[in-house]
Design a protein around this motif. Structure first.
Motif, PDB file in Angstrom:
ATOM      1  N   LYS A 133      11.837  20.705  15.170  1.00 36.04           N
ATOM      2  CA  LYS A 133      12.779  19.617  14.485  1.00 36.04           C
ATOM      3  C   LYS A 133      13.614  20.867  13.774  1.00 36.04           C
ATOM      4  O   LYS A 133      13.041  21.687  13.209  1.00 36.04           O
ATOM      5  CB  LYS A 133      13.406  18.997  14.178  1.00 36.04           C
ATOM      6  N   TRP A 136      17.525  21.204   8.116  1.00 33.51           N
ATOM      7  CA  TRP A 136      18.997  20.929   8.613  1.00 33.51           C
ATOM      8  C   TRP A 136      19.278  20.367   7.133  1.00 33.51           C
ATOM      9  O   TRP A 136      18.555  19.964   6.000  1.00 33.51           O
ATOM     10  CB  TRP A 136      19.706  20.286   9.398  1.00 33.51           C
ATOM     11  N   ASP A 140      20.613  13.752  11.456  1.00 37.40           N
ATOM     12  CA  ASP A 140      21.701  13.073  12.180  1.00 37.40           C
ATOM     13  C   ASP A 140      21.545  14.491  14.234  1.00 37.40           C
ATOM     14  O   ASP A 140      22.272  14.079  14.837  1.00 37.40           O
ATOM     15  CB  ASP A 140      22.937  13.614  11.779  1.00 37.40           C
ATOM     16  N   GLY A 141      20.742  15.572  13.086  1.00 33.96           N
ATOM     17  CA  GLY A 141      20.673  16.379  14.490  1.00 33.96           C
ATOM     18  C   GLY A 141      21.978  17.669  15.076  1.00 33.96           C
ATOM     19  O   GLY A 141      22.616  16.980  13.713  1.00 33.96           O
ATOM     20  N   ILE A 142      21.380  18.513  15.421  1.00 32.47           N
ATOM     21  CA  ILE A 142      22.280  19.466  14.735  1.00 32.47           C
ATOM     22  C   ILE A 142      22.501  20.851  16.610  1.00 32.47           C
ATOM     23  O   ILE A 142      21.957  20.510  17.310  1.00 32.47           O
ATOM     24  CB  ILE A 142      22.044  21.000  14.434  1.00 32.47           C
ATOM     25  N   ASP A 143      23.632  20.923  16.731  1.00 32.09           N
ATOM     26  CA  ASP A 143      24.397  21.611  18.114  1.00 32.09           C
ATOM     27  C   ASP A 143      23.517  22.820  17.730  1.00 32.09           C
ATOM     28  O   ASP A 143      24.343  23.939  16.902  1.00 32.09           O
ATOM     29  CB  ASP A 143      25.845  21.728  17.958  1.00 32.09           C
ATOM     30  N   ARG A 160      23.906  25.849  24.375  1.00 33.59           N
ATOM     31  CA  ARG A 160      24.327  24.740  23.764  1.00 33.59           C
ATOM     32  C   ARG A 160      24.055  23.665  23.553  1.00 33.59           C
ATOM     33  O   ARG A 160      23.570  23.205  24.807  1.00 33.59           O
ATOM     34  CB  ARG A 160      25.068  25.134  22.981  1.00 33.59           C
ATOM     35  N   ARG A 161      22.913  22.978  23.472  1.00 38.72           N
ATOM     36  CA  ARG A 161      22.007  21.453  23.045  1.00 38.72           C
ATOM     37  C   ARG A 161      22.718  21.313  21.489  1.00 38.72           C
ATOM     38  O   ARG A 161      21.853  21.656  20.741  1.00 38.72           O
ATOM     39  CB  ARG A 161      21.493  21.527  23.908  1.00 38.72           C
ATOM     40  N   ARG A 162      22.180  19.492  21.887  1.00 33.16           N
ATOM     41  CA  ARG A 162      21.624  19.007  20.140  1.00 33.16           C
ATOM     42  C   ARG A 162      20.034  18.386  20.384  1.00 33.16           C
ATOM     43  O   ARG A 162      19.711  18.278  21.434  1.00 33.16           O
ATOM     44  CB  ARG A 162      22.212  17.805  20.493  1.00 33.16           C
ATOM     45  N   SER A 165      16.969  16.582  13.992  1.00 37.35           N
ATOM     46  CA  SER A 165      16.630  17.367  12.382  1.00 37.35           C
ATOM     47  C   SER A 165      16.026  16.841  11.859  1.00 37.35           C
ATOM     48  O   SER A 165      15.934  15.997  11.900  1.00 37.35           O
ATOM     49  CB  SER A 165      18.059  18.381  12.198  1.00 37.35           C
TER      50      SER A 165
END
Length: 268
Positions: A133, A136, A140-143, A160-162, A165
């Protein structure tokens, strides 16, 4: 002798150690290969799958020849957090140099993470907790833009992808002492350090690879301020010697970046 050392400084340094001499061999054998082609490279007692030979050779220089990540500790089981483990070169070094260390490794790029897992298994580099992961400021995840070799970045527009994190702050709060925190997260370092600025008291040694991207504000001052307010001494190094910097504004002719620095922070 002094003239020789002035004219051939890097060569002179390299031939002083066995890993330096191996670095020269790796440069001659692999650095001229076509870029961004996957292959297997043997070195020391390891065999690593790498996505780009030249990038790996530079990793070997920094990690094994220069030993940029060596630190002093009086702990029999030092704790190491490796944020941005890439294909595992730093993990091989940490496990060999600190065999009893407890190591947690983070890698954001799913494709590089798969190579990392393969290299650890193939070379029996054991006892490492791998978190696939991105490091960050939240969960919540990150681009994230996946680049070739080691060029993936928060600011890359390629593929680019999600990606999922983790919040580094949470990991720092779990540990009463962290002997080494390595942060090489391709542009996310300033935001992460701001989020962690009040929980760094238990981190003894801190490596930061600082990146500055064209079109985005530079934040080196913020990074240095965080180090100073936490009582660190620091050393800043650039792995390039830029000629005509008032004219040449790019980092190694990089299309998106204008500065990269290695920052070594430690507690006196």
């Amino acid at each position: 002798m002094w003239l020789f050392r002035y004219l051939f400084t890097n060569l002179y340094r390299a031939i002083q150690t066995s890993n330096g001499r191996l670095l020269l061999w790796l440069f001659f054998r692999y650095a001229g290969r076509p870029r961004h082609q996957s292959g297997m490279i043997p070195f020391l007692q390891y065999r690593f799958q790498v996505p780009d030979a030249l990038s790996f050779v530079w990793q070997f220089k920094e990690i094994f020849a220069d030993e940029s990540y060596r630190f002093q500790t009086n702990s029999p089981e030092p704790v190491i957090l490796d944020c941005g483990a890439n294909v595992g070169s730093s993990l091989a070094y940490f496990r060999h140099t600190y065999p009893q260390a407890r190591i947690i490794a983070f890698e954001a790029d799913p494709d590089i993470g798969a190579i990392l897992d393969q290299n650890l298994r193939t070379n029996r580099i054991e006892g490492i907790e791998v978190v696939n992961k991105a490091v960050w400021i939240d969960e919540d995840g990150i681009d994230f833009g996946s680049g070739e070799a080691d060029s993936a970045s928060l600011f890359s527009e390629t593929n680019r992808r999600r990606v999922p994190s983790v919040r580094l702050r949470d990991y720092l709060l779990r540990e009463p002492r962290i002997d080494m925190l390595k942060i090489d997260i391709e542009g996310a370092e300033t935001d992460v350090l701001i989020d962690c600025r009040d929980v760094l008291t238990n981190v003894r040694n801190l490596f930061i690879e600082y990146h500055s991207y064209i079109g985005h504000p530079q934040s080196l001052g913020t990074v240095v301020q965080i180090l100073e307010e936490n009582g660190y001494r620091y050393y800043v190094d650039s792995n390039q010697s830029r000629v005509r910097p008032f004219v040449n504004h790019r980092y190694k002719n990089n299309a998106v970046m204008d500065l990269q620095l290695n920052i070594f922070a430690y507690r006196p």
